[in-house]
Design a protein around this motif. Structure first.
Motif, PDB file in Angstrom:
ATOM      1  N   GLN A 293       0.881  -1.138  -0.200  1.00  0.00           N
ATOM      2  CA  GLN A 293      -0.040   0.047  -0.092  1.00  0.00           C
ATOM      3  C   GLN A 293       0.925   1.214  -0.146  1.00  0.00           C
ATOM      4  OE1 GLN A 293      -3.194  -0.126  -0.517  1.00  0.00           O
ATOM      5  NE2 GLN A 293      -2.982   2.171  -0.906  1.00  0.00           N
ATOM      6  N   SER A 294       1.933   1.118   0.776  1.00  0.00           N
ATOM      7  CA  SER A 294       2.812   2.315   0.943  1.00  0.00           C
ATOM      8  C   SER A 294       3.358   2.672  -0.388  1.00  0.00           C
ATOM      9  CB  SER A 294       3.899   2.453   1.833  1.00  0.00           C
ATOM     10  OG  SER A 294       4.970   2.963   1.860  1.00  0.00           O
ATOM     11  N   LEU A 295       3.913   1.510  -1.008  1.00  0.00           N
ATOM     12  CA  LEU A 295       4.461   1.529  -2.432  1.00  0.00           C
ATOM     13  C   LEU A 295       3.697   2.228  -3.450  1.00  0.00           C
ATOM     14  CD1 LEU A 295       6.799  -1.459  -2.461  1.00  0.00           C
ATOM     15  CD2 LEU A 295       7.709   0.990  -2.383  1.00  0.00           C
ATOM     16  N   LYS A 296       2.296   1.749  -3.423  1.00  0.00           N
ATOM     17  CA  LYS A 296       1.176   2.123  -4.275  1.00  0.00           C
ATOM     18  C   LYS A 296       0.910   3.494  -4.148  1.00  0.00           C
ATOM     19  CE  LYS A 296      -0.911  -2.390  -5.513  1.00  0.00           C
ATOM     20  NZ  LYS A 296      -1.962  -3.149  -5.257  1.00  0.00           N
ATOM     21  N   GLU A 297       0.923   4.104  -2.876  1.00  0.00           N
ATOM     22  CA  GLU A 297       0.966   5.632  -2.657  1.00  0.00           C
ATOM     23  C   GLU A 297       1.895   6.403  -3.216  1.00  0.00           C
ATOM     24  OE1 GLU A 297       0.081   5.769   1.628  1.00  0.00           O
ATOM     25  OE2 GLU A 297      -1.900   4.708   1.401  1.00  0.00           O
ATOM     26  N   GLN A 298       3.146   5.948  -3.095  1.00  0.00           N
ATOM     27  CA  GLN A 298       4.510   6.576  -3.752  1.00  0.00           C
ATOM     28  C   GLN A 298       4.286   6.679  -5.025  1.00  0.00           C
ATOM     29  OE1 GLN A 298       7.766   5.047  -1.548  1.00  0.00           O
ATOM     30  NE2 GLN A 298       7.360   5.611   0.071  1.00  0.00           N
ATOM     31  N   TYR A 299       4.244   5.545  -5.565  1.00  0.00           N
ATOM     32  CA  TYR A 299       4.186   5.346  -7.230  1.00  0.00           C
ATOM     33  C   TYR A 299       2.630   5.207  -7.720  1.00  0.00           C
ATOM     34  CZ  TYR A 299       9.087   4.520  -5.689  1.00  0.00           C
ATOM     35  OH  TYR A 299      10.278   4.631  -5.251  1.00  0.00           O
ATOM     36  N   ASN A 300       2.357   5.929  -8.263  1.00  0.00           N
ATOM     37  CA  ASN A 300       1.100   5.867  -8.965  1.00  0.00           C
ATOM     38  C   ASN A 300       0.977   4.796  -9.962  1.00  0.00           C
ATOM     39  OD1 ASN A 300       1.116   6.729 -11.658  1.00  0.00           O
ATOM     40  ND2 ASN A 300       1.186   8.756 -10.823  1.00  0.00           N
ATOM     41  N   ARG A 301      -0.335   3.894 -10.315  1.00  0.00           N
ATOM     42  CA  ARG A 301      -0.487   2.980 -11.237  1.00  0.00           C
ATOM     43  C   ARG A 301       0.410   2.999 -12.513  1.00  0.00           C
ATOM     44  NH1 ARG A 301      -2.504  -1.964 -11.790  1.00  0.00           N
ATOM     45  NH2 ARG A 301      -3.564  -2.510 -13.685  1.00  0.00           N
ATOM     46  N   ASP A 302       0.166   4.321 -12.978  1.00  0.00           N
ATOM     47  CA  ASP A 302       0.843   4.420 -14.322  1.00  0.00           C
ATOM     48  C   ASP A 302       2.240   4.441 -14.455  1.00  0.00           C
ATOM     49  OD1 ASP A 302      -1.765   4.614 -15.621  1.00  0.00           O
ATOM     50  OD2 ASP A 302      -2.066   6.881 -15.502  1.00  0.00           O
ATOM     51  N   LEU A 303       2.758   4.994 -13.349  1.00  0.00           N
ATOM     52  CA  LEU A 303       4.163   5.060 -13.048  1.00  0.00           C
ATOM     53  C   LEU A 303       4.871   3.609 -12.876  1.00  0.00           C
ATOM     54  CD1 LEU A 303       7.024   6.487 -12.903  1.00  0.00           C
ATOM     55  CD2 LEU A 303       6.353   7.001 -10.482  1.00  0.00           C
ATOM     56  N   ARG A 304       3.994   2.725 -12.041  1.00  0.00           N
ATOM     57  CA  ARG A 304       4.582   1.459 -11.768  1.00  0.00           C
ATOM     58  C   ARG A 304       4.394   0.507 -13.282  1.00  0.00           C
ATOM     59  NH1 ARG A 304       0.800  -0.710  -8.420  1.00  0.00           N
ATOM     60  NH2 ARG A 304      -0.615   1.389  -8.405  1.00  0.00           N
ATOM     61  N   LYS A 305       3.407   0.862 -13.819  1.00  0.00           N
ATOM     62  CA  LYS A 305       3.357  -0.068 -15.186  1.00  0.00           C
ATOM     63  C   LYS A 305       4.393   0.490 -16.297  1.00  0.00           C
ATOM     64  CE  LYS A 305      -0.748  -0.489 -17.141  1.00  0.00           C
ATOM     65  NZ  LYS A 305      -2.315  -0.275 -17.492  1.00  0.00           N
ATOM     66  N   GLN A 306       4.793   1.897 -16.021  1.00  0.00           N
ATOM     67  CA  GLN A 306       5.949   2.210 -16.998  1.00  0.00           C
ATOM     68  C   GLN A 306       7.177   1.815 -16.577  1.00  0.00           C
ATOM     69  OE1 GLN A 306       5.057   4.325 -19.946  1.00  0.00           O
ATOM     70  NE2 GLN A 306       7.070   3.793 -20.139  1.00  0.00           N
ATOM     71  N   ILE A 307       7.507   1.693 -15.217  1.00  0.00           N
ATOM     72  CA  ILE A 307       8.507   1.359 -14.845  1.00  0.00           C
ATOM     73  C   ILE A 307       8.912  -0.202 -15.535  1.00  0.00           C
ATOM     74  CG2 ILE A 307      10.079   0.385 -12.799  1.00  0.00           C
ATOM     75  CD1 ILE A 307       8.783   2.778 -11.356  1.00  0.00           C
TER      76      ILE A 307
END
Length: 108
Positions: free
Chosen positions: A8-22
């Motif tokens: 949850q903490s990581l999802k708050e720090q990195y939005n879904r689009d950014l996580r997918k983009q990484i």
């Protein structure tokens, strides 16, 4: 910290689009075999993975004999399709190698 709290903490720090983009960038870099870009992408994941290990109080050298996949599970729960990257496979291989070395040392 509990694994769910870390996710949850990581999802708050990195939005879904950014996580997918990484993950998308890593897969593209691995496919193109651009070593410099791969290393740059891996550095980002390694920093995040270090945070996960730290929050879990997990140390591969100490815990490899009792390996369970919580740190990698946290990463894959946070980053969609991470399991399809070479980075993820490399993490699994490193742990397997550490476990084998430890097992070999215990047998001697």
């Amino acid at each position: 910290m509990k694994p769910e709290e870390i996710v949850q903490s990581l999802k708050e720090q990195y939005n879904r689009d950014l996580r997918k983009q990484i993950v998308k960038n890593i897969l593209q870099n691995e496919k193109s075999n651009d070593k410099e870009a791969i290393q740059s992408s891996y550095n980002i994941l390694n920093q995040i993975f270090s945070y996960v290990l730290n929050q879990l109080g997990w140390n591969i050298a100490q815990d490899s004999s009792e390996w369970e996949d919580t740190p990698l599970k946290v990463m894959s729960d946070t980053f969609p399709k991470l399991e399809s990257t070479k980075w993820y496979q490399d993490q699994l291989l490193q742990v397997e190698h550490s476990i084998k070395l430890e097992s070999d040392m215990l047998q001697k």
